[in-house]
Design an enzyme around this catalytic site. Sequence first.
Site, PDB file in Angstrom:
ATOM      1  N   PHE A   7      98.435  35.720 138.706  1.00  0.00           N
ATOM      2  CA  PHE A   7      99.657  36.664 137.845  1.00  0.00           C
ATOM      3  C   PHE A   7      99.325  37.271 136.647  1.00  0.00           C
ATOM      4  O   PHE A   7      99.436  38.199 135.965  1.00  0.00           O
ATOM      5  CB  PHE A   7     101.176  36.070 137.759  1.00  0.00           C
ATOM      6  CG  PHE A   7     101.220  35.358 136.509  1.00  0.00           C
ATOM      7  CD1 PHE A   7     101.024  34.311 136.176  1.00  0.00           C
ATOM      8  CD2 PHE A   7     101.888  36.371 135.600  1.00  0.00           C
ATOM      9  CE1 PHE A   7     101.265  33.733 135.021  1.00  0.00           C
ATOM     10  CE2 PHE A   7     102.353  35.700 134.290  1.00  0.00           C
ATOM     11  CZ  PHE A   7     102.038  34.420 133.791  1.00  0.00           C
ATOM     12  N   LYS A   8      98.381  36.517 135.904  1.00  0.00           N
ATOM     13  CA  LYS A   8      97.678  37.090 134.733  1.00  0.00           C
ATOM     14  C   LYS A   8      97.241  38.436 134.742  1.00  0.00           C
ATOM     15  O   LYS A   8      97.145  39.155 133.754  1.00  0.00           O
ATOM     16  CB  LYS A   8      96.509  36.298 134.223  1.00  0.00           C
ATOM     17  CG  LYS A   8      96.799  34.503 134.240  1.00  0.00           C
ATOM     18  CD  LYS A   8      97.935  34.248 133.025  1.00  0.00           C
ATOM     19  CE  LYS A   8      98.230  32.972 132.835  1.00  0.00           C
ATOM     20  NZ  LYS A   8      98.613  32.017 133.780  1.00  0.00           N
ATOM     21  N   ASP A   9      96.760  38.867 135.909  1.00  0.00           N
ATOM     22  CA  ASP A   9      96.048  40.248 136.161  1.00  0.00           C
ATOM     23  C   ASP A   9      97.191  40.956 135.745  1.00  0.00           C
ATOM     24  O   ASP A   9      96.766  42.328 135.509  1.00  0.00           O
ATOM     25  CB  ASP A   9      95.759  40.320 137.381  1.00  0.00           C
ATOM     26  CG  ASP A   9      94.514  39.505 137.912  1.00  0.00           C
ATOM     27  OD1 ASP A   9      93.536  39.625 136.943  1.00  0.00           O
ATOM     28  OD2 ASP A   9      94.659  39.341 139.403  1.00  0.00           O
ATOM     29  N   LEU A  66      96.787  41.469 131.921  1.00  0.00           N
ATOM     30  CA  LEU A  66      95.359  41.374 131.667  1.00  0.00           C
ATOM     31  C   LEU A  66      94.582  42.777 132.129  1.00  0.00           C
ATOM     32  O   LEU A  66      93.560  43.091 131.571  1.00  0.00           O
ATOM     33  CB  LEU A  66      94.700  40.411 132.007  1.00  0.00           C
ATOM     34  CG  LEU A  66      94.923  39.102 130.872  1.00  0.00           C
ATOM     35  CD1 LEU A  66      94.458  37.861 131.126  1.00  0.00           C
ATOM     36  CD2 LEU A  66      94.455  39.430 129.456  1.00  0.00           C
ATOM     37  N   THR A  85      93.843  32.658 132.962  1.00  0.00           N
ATOM     38  CA  THR A  85      93.808  33.573 131.920  1.00  0.00           C
ATOM     39  C   THR A  85      92.351  34.075 131.808  1.00  0.00           C
ATOM     40  O   THR A  85      92.071  35.394 131.794  1.00  0.00           O
ATOM     41  CB  THR A  85      94.512  33.077 130.671  1.00  0.00           C
ATOM     42  OG1 THR A  85      95.497  32.710 130.713  1.00  0.00           O
ATOM     43  CG2 THR A  85      94.200  33.951 129.776  1.00  0.00           C
TER      44      THR A  85
END
Length: 495
Positions: free
Chosen positions: A111-113, A116, A146
């Site tokens: 989910f960091k995408d 980011l 991350t």
Amino acid sequence: MEIRYQSTRSSGETVTASQAILKGLAEDGGLYVPTVIPGLDCSLEEISKMDYQETAYQVMKQFFTDFTEDELKTCINRAYDDKFDTKEIAPLVQKDGVYYLELFHGATIAFKDMALSILPHLLTTSAKKNKITNQIVILTATSGDTGKAALAGFADVEGTRIIVFYPKNGVSAIQERQMITQKGSNTFVVGITGNFDDAQSGVKAMFNNKELAKVMDEKGYQFSSANSINIGRLVPQVVYYVYSYTRLLAKGEVESGEPVNFVVPTGNFGNILAAFYAKNMGVPVGKLICASNENKVLFDFFETGVYDRNREFILTSSPSMDILISSNLERLLYMLSGGNAEATQERMNALSGEGKYAITDEMRGQMKDFVGGWAGEAQTAAEIKRVYEASGYVMDTHTAVASAVYHDYRAKTKDTAKTVIASTASPYKFATSVMTAIDEKYRGMDDFTLIDELQKTSGVKIPKAVEEIRSAPVLHDTVCETADMQKTVEKILGL
Ligand SMILES: *Cc1c(COP(=O)(O)O)cnc(C)c1O
């Protein structure tokens, strides 16, 4: 209305959104928060007819008020493009009586995408707006996901360098491989001998080191942060809560105004805080269920009002939640204290000193939206198996923690409100834990064999991100002691 940002640790001076994004962390060590949480200026019904990109614009324009429409839309369109393997960007999948909000369709399948992929664009736009000529050095501590998402986002972005620190023995084999094979001449990956909290503390210390900042400035560098303490990470995460609610509206699954619960597998408290911001923007959110793994410091905090990190750090099968210092909680504390920077500073001092602090009863009274829960290793594995056998849906370990916590909550409270579970990683990222949870016979098999088995089991195609690392050469092999993190940065930058 212009939204300005101020530190959680001192009142007075405020900065623009672009300045807050550039700085990452405030000079006093606090986190930037908007002085008010803005509302939306079109209805949720109207948003239900928009796609992800348009929804993103509606949310972000409320927070990033010093960006022009053109600047914001350019950032959004560069971020949410065919790097994502689905047009919906964040699809909502109905299985086993709940909705899984799949946040793992981006370049690094976690989910960091979601944040980011846009942060580098927000950051370079912010640099231009503020006439910054220094090269921006992104310094990041990662518990696994991350790091790769930041590396992928910043690789070969002009005017930037990125240095990622990760706990050498605290990430999954696939996570490590994803990072150490990262291409891009501006990318640097360093394993440290400590755990994630050590990495995060080391990075924070460098951010707060004025001497280092001066030396860097002389050489034409300045730090910024891609960690979830950057407001440029938090705001893009608000988008998918607005988006998922409006998808339910569009499908007629909820009526206008009907509250929906969100369950969020939590580590640094960024993702769930974004859900709280969405609620404050006007999304009808019922309960915010904060799911922890065996590092259940947040669960204990919700139960007792005391945050106490003095405990053993446990390595689990959901490593991205193996965290004892949930940085973004500081933003919630600040809000709950009615914007009391002094009290927030005192609590944070206590946290870095004695390792604990307490909140007032009044603050606890305002936390009724939140419910804490946790799931141990056996329960998490059992949930993966249960949902697979009941519905054929294969989920990753982090999502399984949330799913297990939700079913406990539901059994205990009989709350039947519609519920969305944030699904934060692709099961492919944690294939070993996922496959052994489904069947013990897979224990001991190597990662890539299990990836092939996972494809047969789930019927979901192996993502490009996984195929790529099978044969990619290792490009990063630096390891350092926790105490030598700064020395390593100085060496990389030639200071
Ligand atoms: C980072 C991460 C989390 C935790 O999110 P926070 O914003 O740190 O609470 C949960 N699951 C996965 C897969 C993650 O990568």
